[in-house]
Design an enzyme around this catalytic site. Structure first.
Site, PDB file in Angstrom:
ATOM      1  N   HIS A   1       0.098   0.811  -1.039  1.00 48.05           N
ATOM      2  CA  HIS A   1       0.529  -0.763  -0.854  1.00 48.05           C
ATOM      3  C   HIS A   1       2.277   0.078  -1.178  1.00 48.05           C
ATOM      4  O   HIS A   1       3.379   0.020  -0.755  1.00 48.05           O
ATOM      5  CB  HIS A   1       0.317  -0.707  -1.821  1.00 48.05           C
ATOM      6  CG  HIS A   1      -0.445  -2.224  -1.369  1.00 48.05           C
ATOM      7  ND1 HIS A   1      -0.235  -3.027  -0.246  1.00 48.05           N
ATOM      8  CD2 HIS A   1      -1.871  -2.645  -1.879  1.00 48.05           C
ATOM      9  CE1 HIS A   1      -1.691  -4.234  -0.202  1.00 48.05           C
ATOM     10  NE2 HIS A   1      -2.211  -3.679  -0.977  1.00 48.05           N
TER      11      HIS A   1
ATOM     12  N   HIS B   1      -5.730   3.123  -1.374  1.00 41.40           N
ATOM     13  CA  HIS B   1      -5.537   0.852  -1.126  1.00 41.40           C
ATOM     14  C   HIS B   1      -4.146   1.104  -1.309  1.00 41.40           C
ATOM     15  O   HIS B   1      -3.562   0.189  -1.092  1.00 41.40           O
ATOM     16  CB  HIS B   1      -6.595   0.729  -0.966  1.00 41.40           C
ATOM     17  CG  HIS B   1      -6.238  -0.939  -1.018  1.00 41.40           C
ATOM     18  ND1 HIS B   1      -6.578  -1.878   0.393  1.00 41.40           N
ATOM     19  CD2 HIS B   1      -5.210  -1.986  -1.467  1.00 41.40           C
ATOM     20  CE1 HIS B   1      -6.125  -2.854  -0.262  1.00 41.40           C
ATOM     21  NE2 HIS B   1      -5.462  -2.724  -1.537  1.00 41.40           N
ATOM     22  N   GLU B   2      -3.824   1.582  -2.808  1.00 41.51           N
ATOM     23  CA  GLU B   2      -2.959   1.716  -3.647  1.00 41.51           C
ATOM     24  C   GLU B   2      -1.780   2.081  -3.267  1.00 41.51           C
ATOM     25  O   GLU B   2      -0.480   1.594  -3.650  1.00 41.51           O
ATOM     26  CB  GLU B   2      -3.839   0.915  -4.945  1.00 41.51           C
ATOM     27  CG  GLU B   2      -4.731   0.700  -5.824  1.00 41.51           C
ATOM     28  CD  GLU B   2      -4.411  -1.238  -4.916  1.00 41.51           C
ATOM     29  OE1 GLU B   2      -2.706  -1.341  -4.866  1.00 41.51           O
ATOM     30  OE2 GLU B   2      -5.217  -2.452  -5.592  1.00 41.51           O
TER      31      GLU B   2
END
Length: 265
Positions: free
Chosen positions: A62, A58-59
């Site tokens: 980003h 998820h990170e």
């Protein structure tokens, strides 16, 4: 899009992440084969490790999107190595979400990577950077639910099915929570570039408390009930029944004992 450059070491996958991935693989195998005397222990380790892997991805999403949008600083910060220890707030990004999974079986979103927004031009790019994280949870949920909606579970041990169903529920929960247009969550980051300066200025002081606000709402019984009914509806549409999710959570919380229904099903 902007061509971004980073050194090779900035993009080398961290041994920490590879270790977490190894734990996921080994415990997933133990859950599948019934190797462990206590299947709940294997399910607990498998789901927890897989959940941490999803948080890292998820990170990473980003950061990777920010890199190709113009913020080349994410490489030097270690965000491209998938190392959770490099995150701005490891407690909020990894430890707290894992605690919430253990305590309540909810995919709590975490905030971690610091993007230098001043390096990025274009509202669409800012929105895409914010959307990239929860879209990763959507993709992870699609992978977890694929065996169910493809009807490809013949011969798959029930313990593994339950673990996969519970993990899918966490991913769906995380995706929905992250996409809420609440200050401090990714959903607000998606719409923020399109808001007027005055609106953003008024909302900005509340950003640190957005997640706490959502958490407080979920403690209200009626809100909690409606929220999880929505989660169940999504999972049912993807071929996962609530019994499988509940059994997965019971196996995950093995210290509380597993109902006979989940053992003999």
């Amino acid at each position: 899009m902007t061509t971004a450059t980073t050194s090779r070491s900035d993009r080398r996958i961290s041994p920490v992440f590879l270790g977490i991935l190894a734990v996921t693989t080994v415990t997933g195998w133990a859950t599948w084969t019934g190797f462990a005397e206590q299947p709940g222990v294997a399910v607990f380790l498998f789901v927890t490790a897989a959940w941490i892997v999803s948080l890292c991805l998820h990170e990473y999403a980003h950061a990777r999107t920010a890199l190709h949008s113009g913020d080349i600083s994410v490489g030097a910060k270690g965000y491209l190595t998938l190392n959770p220890l490099k995150y701005t707030h490891a407690l909020l990004s990894i430890v707290l979400p894992v605690i919430f999974v253990i305590m309540g079986g909810i995919g709590l979103p975490g905030g971690a990577v610091f993007i230098e927004r001043g390096r990025i031009r274009g509202r669409w790019r800012h929105s895409l950077i914010s959307a990239a994280g929860p879209l990763t949870n959507v993709l992870f949920a699609a992978v977890c639910t694929a065996p169910f909606w493809l009807h490809a579970l013949d011969g798959v041990p029930y313990e593994f099915q339950y673990a996969l169903a519970f993990l899918a529920m966490l991913q769906v929960t995380a995706a929905i929570l992250n996409f809420l247009p609440v200050p401090g969550l990714d959903g607000y980051g998606v719409i923020e570039p399109w808001l007027s300066y005055n609106v953003k200025r008024q909302v900005e002081p509340f950003a640190p408390f957005g997640l706490l606000f959502v958490f407080a709402l979920l403690w209200i019984p009626s809100v909690n009930r409606e929220f999880f009914q929505a989660i169940d509806s999504v999972l049912n549409a993807l071929g996962i029944d609530t019994v499988a999710v509940d059994c997965g959570q019971w196996l995950y919380r093995f210290w509380e004992g597993t109902p006979e229904l989940c053992v003999s099903r």
